[in-house]
Design an enzyme around this catalytic site. Structure first.
Site, mmCIF file in Angstrom:
data_model
loop_
_atom_site.group_PDB
_atom_site.id
_atom_site.type_symbol
_atom_site.label_atom_id
_atom_site.label_comp_id
_atom_site.label_asym_id
_atom_site.label_seq_id
_atom_site.Cartn_x
_atom_site.Cartn_y
_atom_site.Cartn_z
ATOM 1 N N SER A 36 37.658 41.553 47.894
ATOM 2 C CA SER A 36 38.271 42.434 48.899
ATOM 3 C C SER A 36 39.456 43.164 48.297
ATOM 4 C CB SER A 36 38.715 41.633 50.121
ATOM 5 O OG SER A 36 37.632 40.999 50.737
ATOM 6 N N GLU A 37 40.316 42.422 47.594
ATOM 7 C CA GLU A 37 41.455 43.020 46.900
ATOM 8 C C GLU A 37 41.756 42.271 45.610
ATOM 9 O OE1 GLU A 37 42.001 44.287 51.137
ATOM 10 O OE2 GLU A 37 42.043 42.247 50.293
ATOM 11 N N THR A 38 42.294 43.018 44.670
ATOM 12 C CA THR A 38 42.846 42.475 43.426
ATOM 13 C C THR A 38 44.252 43.042 43.301
ATOM 14 O OG1 THR A 38 40.673 42.367 42.360
ATOM 15 C CG2 THR A 38 42.605 42.386 40.908
#
Length: 267
Positions: A36-38
């Site tokens: 979803s996010e880094t």
């Protein structure tokens, strides 16, 4: 993030020593992780911040997101980060300075102010209903609840109605919430849907949405703080988001953070 059960929360990859990486390299790595996010931790540019973070989805950079904020703070502290002020960590991100504090439930961030709120017009209301596969009459209420990602918040009559949703292709970021009956596993069930490359993605646990929905529910008298929100149930996850509000009215969004994978990446 947002779960003590291994691999049943919402993962985030945190690159702790990102100084010197280009935006292109960050985006390429975030696309490769396909999470979803880094996030990428950098020295702060503000004297008021303890660290700076850049947040990327597989497709774009975000000014703010909730579970990456807590996951990044957890990783920074675990790596030996020391906040300038005891009891509060100050994160610098695209949306400005965000405070994070330790609570009994884990780390919690101060919900940022909404950049858009208020009623949703008839055209958007119709789109939301059609994309969720429900009738307008099935929605108790809906409103803009945008604190960066652009959420439209939809209130359904029950958690069961939320869990029964089978949306089609969405072209908006849509957050849906419904109450559990007294004695249920949480106060509300939450789901988050957003478009990616022409298809619909459901986020397992969403800090930014829970922050903006809390603002909406508390301000309209539909909830009282503190309360617990459940998210990810439809995906087999076990997300738990703790909402509280301090005497000054600031909403705090918190949950458990655990490190399940660590190592070194060649960037």
């Amino acid at each position: 993030m947002f779960s003590t059960a291994p691999y049943r929360g919402n993962p985030v990859a945190v690159v702790l020593d990102a100084d010197g990486l280009s935006t292109e390299a960050m985006q390429q790595f975030a696309t490769w992780t396909n999470l979803s996010e880094t996030t990428f931790v950098l020295p702060p540019s503000s004297g008021q911040a303890d660290y700076r973070v850049r947040i990327f989805t597989p497709a774009a950079e975000l000014p703010f997101a909730g579970h990456p904020t807590l996951g990044t703070c957890h990783a920074w502290l675990e790596a030996g980060g020391q906040p300038a002020s005891p009891g509060v960590i100050v994160q610098e991100c695209g949306a400005g300075l965000v405070q994070v504090r330790r609570t009994e439930a884990g780390l919690a961030f101060a919900a940022p102010p909404l950049v858009r709120s208020g009623p949703v017009d008839d055209l958007v209301t119709g789109r939301v209903a059609a994309q969720l596969g429900i009738a307008r009459a099935d929605m108790v209420d809906l409103a803009w609840a945008d604190n960066g990602p652009g959420w439209v918040a939809v209130l359904l009559p029950s958690a069961d109605a939320v869990l029964a949703l089978r949306p089609g292709v969405v072209d908006l970021d849509i957050g849906v919430v419904g109450p559990y009956p007294p004695g249920g596993p949480a106060a509300f069930e939450v789901r988050a849907f957003f478009p990616v490359a022409g298809s619909t993605v459901e986020d397992p646990v969403t800090g930014s949405l829970n922050a903006s929905v809390a603002d909406w529910l508390l301000s309209t008298g539909r909830a009282t703080a503190p309360y617990l929100a459940s998210q990810g149930t439809a995906l087999g996850r076990a997300g738990q988001v703790h909402i509280s509000q301090d005497p000054g009215g600031q909403i705090w969004v918190g949950g458990a953070a655990r490190t399940w994978v660590s190592g070194h990446a060649e960037l």
